[in-house]
Design an enzyme around this catalytic site. Structure first.
Site, PDB file in Angstrom:
ATOM      1  N   THR A   1      52.344  19.327  33.073  1.00  0.00           N
ATOM      2  CA  THR A   1      53.196  20.186  33.893  1.00  0.00           C
ATOM      3  C   THR A   1      54.565  20.386  33.236  1.00  0.00           C
ATOM      4  OG1 THR A   1      54.449  20.224  35.973  1.00  0.00           O
ATOM      5  CG2 THR A   1      53.777  18.075  35.188  1.00  0.00           C
ATOM      6  N   ASP A   2      55.185  21.524  33.517  1.00  0.00           N
ATOM      7  CA  ASP A   2      56.552  21.736  33.003  1.00  0.00           C
ATOM      8  C   ASP A   2      57.548  20.798  33.680  1.00  0.00           C
ATOM      9  OD1 ASP A   2      56.511  22.907  35.514  1.00  0.00           O
ATOM     10  OD2 ASP A   2      57.715  24.644  34.927  1.00  0.00           O
ATOM     11  N   GLU A   3      57.117  20.134  34.758  1.00  0.00           N
ATOM     12  CA  GLU A   3      58.043  19.225  35.454  1.00  0.00           C
ATOM     13  C   GLU A   3      58.427  18.023  34.593  1.00  0.00           C
ATOM     14  OE1 GLU A   3      57.721  18.477  39.578  1.00  0.00           O
ATOM     15  OE2 GLU A   3      56.454  20.212  39.909  1.00  0.00           O
TER      16      GLU A   3
ATOM     17  N   TYR B   1      56.065  11.549  40.256  1.00  0.00           N
ATOM     18  CA  TYR B   1      54.973  12.425  39.792  1.00  0.00           C
ATOM     19  C   TYR B   1      55.205  12.862  38.347  1.00  0.00           C
ATOM     20  CZ  TYR B   1      52.601  16.866  38.882  1.00  0.00           C
ATOM     21  OH  TYR B   1      51.885  17.877  38.289  1.00  0.00           O
TER      22      TYR B   1
ATOM     23  N   LYS C   1      53.243  11.962  34.795  1.00  0.00           N
ATOM     24  CA  LYS C   1      52.643  12.974  33.920  1.00  0.00           C
ATOM     25  C   LYS C   1      53.234  12.884  32.510  1.00  0.00           C
ATOM     26  CE  LYS C   1      50.065  15.863  34.978  1.00  0.00           C
ATOM     27  NZ  LYS C   1      48.566  15.888  35.072  1.00  0.00           N
TER      28      LYS C   1
HETATM   29  N1  NAD Z   1      49.091  23.206  40.897  1.00  0.00           N
HETATM   30  C1  NAD Z   1      50.081  23.481  40.068  1.00  0.00           C
HETATM   31  O1  NAD Z   1      50.875  24.390  40.306  1.00  0.00           O
HETATM   32  C2  NAD Z   1      50.239  22.698  38.786  1.00  0.00           C
HETATM   33  C3  NAD Z   1      51.306  23.016  37.934  1.00  0.00           C
HETATM   34  C4  NAD Z   1      51.430  22.320  36.729  1.00  0.00           C
HETATM   35  C5  NAD Z   1      50.496  21.347  36.390  1.00  0.00           C
HETATM   36  N2  NAD Z   1      49.482  21.046  37.250  1.00  0.00           N
HETATM   37  C6  NAD Z   1      48.534  20.008  36.832  1.00  0.00           C
HETATM   38  O2  NAD Z   1      47.237  20.584  36.882  1.00  0.00           O
HETATM   39  C7  NAD Z   1      46.281  19.600  37.250  1.00  0.00           C
HETATM   40  C8  NAD Z   1      45.484  20.094  38.429  1.00  0.00           C
HETATM   41  O3  NAD Z   1      46.373  20.383  39.498  1.00  0.00           O
HETATM   42  P1  NAD Z   1      45.845  20.863  40.917  1.00  0.00           P
HETATM   43  O4  NAD Z   1      46.949  21.593  41.581  1.00  0.00           O
HETATM   44  O5  NAD Z   1      44.510  21.509  40.771  1.00  0.00           O
HETATM   45  O6  NAD Z   1      45.676  19.452  41.640  1.00  0.00           O
HETATM   46  P2  NAD Z   1      44.881  19.091  42.950  1.00  0.00           P
HETATM   47  O7  NAD Z   1      45.692  18.034  43.625  1.00  0.00           O
HETATM   48  O8  NAD Z   1      44.491  20.304  43.722  1.00  0.00           O
HETATM   49  O9  NAD Z   1      43.523  18.442  42.400  1.00  0.00           O
HETATM   50  C9  NAD Z   1      43.469  17.187  41.800  1.00  0.00           C
HETATM   51  C10 NAD Z   1      42.024  16.719  41.814  1.00  0.00           C
HETATM   52  O10 NAD Z   1      41.961  15.455  41.137  1.00  0.00           O
HETATM   53  C11 NAD Z   1      41.111  14.589  41.880  1.00  0.00           C
HETATM   54  N3  NAD Z   1      41.497  13.209  41.587  1.00  0.00           N
HETATM   55  C12 NAD Z   1      42.649  12.567  41.944  1.00  0.00           C
HETATM   56  N4  NAD Z   1      42.637  11.299  41.504  1.00  0.00           N
HETATM   57  C13 NAD Z   1      41.457  11.132  40.825  1.00  0.00           C
HETATM   58  C14 NAD Z   1      40.864  10.047  40.148  1.00  0.00           C
HETATM   59  N5  NAD Z   1      41.495   8.857  40.058  1.00  0.00           N
HETATM   60  N6  NAD Z   1      39.652  10.213  39.587  1.00  0.00           N
HETATM   61  C15 NAD Z   1      39.005  11.419  39.687  1.00  0.00           C
HETATM   62  N7  NAD Z   1      39.516  12.475  40.343  1.00  0.00           N
HETATM   63  C16 NAD Z   1      40.735  12.341  40.895  1.00  0.00           C
HETATM   64  C17 NAD Z   1      41.350  14.978  43.341  1.00  0.00           C
HETATM   65  O11 NAD Z   1      40.296  14.547  44.182  1.00  0.00           O
HETATM   66  C18 NAD Z   1      41.471  16.485  43.235  1.00  0.00           C
HETATM   67  O12 NAD Z   1      40.206  17.103  43.346  1.00  0.00           O
HETATM   68  C19 NAD Z   1      47.073  18.322  37.549  1.00  0.00           C
HETATM   69  O13 NAD Z   1      46.971  17.469  36.447  1.00  0.00           O
HETATM   70  C20 NAD Z   1      48.493  18.800  37.754  1.00  0.00           C
HETATM   71  O14 NAD Z   1      49.409  17.804  37.355  1.00  0.00           O
HETATM   72  C21 NAD Z   1      49.340  21.692  38.439  1.00  0.00           C
END
Ligand code: NAD
Length: 215
Positions: free
Chosen positions: A127-129, A152, A156
């Site tokens: 993430t950009d965070e 968080y 990351k």
């Molecule tokens: N949503 C955003 O805007 C955004 C922005 C930047 C980066 N990201 C990154 O993208 C990735 C996906 O984000 P998202 O929004 O789809 O997240 P999300 O929270 O919707 O989904 C995360 C998934 O991971 C699963 N999970 C959690 N812990 C687990 C474990 N120990 N073992 C197996 N599965 C596990 C959860 O059940 C869930 O299905 C993340 O790594 C997040 O940091 C997201």
């Protein structure tokens, strides 16, 4: 070609799986997800019916080294794409340990397993965070220093550093992506854009962090 997608029942992972199966016909996908509150099997409704044996699901924790090892023994994956994460900033402030478990230990387990099993490419979805708040410079680049502001983003950033260390130490083929906020179908409603839309529709106050100028 079979790929391992982790966190595929979450928002971005489920969209990714649908996209890959639709657009890359040779690809087979194994989805590993432990199904936290954010994971929803319904996000992949219809995928088995449409794609049959090209898709399979295992409920497992990415931090469970025995289970990840067994999975990588059973299948020879071309790539691992690690979407699995605890991903909500506010929850990390109240309960950081889950974030350390999944985001740091889980990523470390996957990196190690993938290397031992000869997985050719590892994609760490970050993430950009990890860069913290945007200063007067107005933009981040890949060279910007890591300066996370929450448990968080710190977890990351830790995972990113482990991934880069695997590249430097073992020449493991690792890519780290650092996208900004995503929005769209299958997103859990606690996240910024759906939260703001839902609150606005209900005429409720919109939560703003700090003075609202942080980007
Ligand atoms: N949503 C955003 O805007 C955004 C922005 C930047 C980066 N990201 C990154 O993208 C990735 C996906 O984000 P998202 O929004 O789809 O997240 P999300 O929270 O919707 O989904 C995360 C998934 O991971 C699963 N999970 C959690 N812990 C687990 C474990 N120990 N073992 C197996 N599965 C596990 C959860 O059940 C869930 O299905 C993340 O790594 C997040 O940091 C997201």
């Amino acid at each position: 070609m079979r790929i391992l997608v982790t966190g595929g029942c979450g928002f971005i992972g489920s969209n990714f799986i649908r996209y890959i199966l639709q657009h890359y016909k040779p690809a087979y996908v194994t989805n590993v997800d432990v199904l936290t509150y954010a994971g929803n099997l319904a996000n992949l409704d219809g995928v088995v019916e449409e794609h049959g044996e090209r898709y399979e699901f295992f409920k497992a924790d990415i931090a469970n080294a025995d289970q990840m090892d067994a999975l990588m023994t059973e299948h020879r994956f071309y790539a691992v794409i690690n979407f699995a994460a605890e991903s909500h900033v506010d929850r990390s402030i109240n309960d950081p340990l889950n974030f350390i478990h999944t985001n740091i230990i889980g990523t470390s387990v996957l990196l190690d397993c993938a290397r031992r099993h000869g997985v050719q490419r590892f994609i760490q979805v970050s993430t950009d965070e990890v860069y913290g708040s945007l200063g007067p410079g107005g933009k981040f680049t890949e060279q910007s220093p890591l300066d996370p502001s929450s448990p968080y983003s710190a977890s990351k950033a830790g995972a990113d550093l482990l991934a880069v260390a695997c590249y430097k130490t073992y020449s493991q083929d690792v890519l780290v992506t650092r996208c900004s906020n995503n929005y769209g179908q299958y997103q859990f409603p606690e996240k910024l854009i759906p939260l703001m839309i839902i609150k606005a529709l209900r005429d409720e106050p919109l939560p703003v962090y700090g003075d609202g100028m942080n980007v």
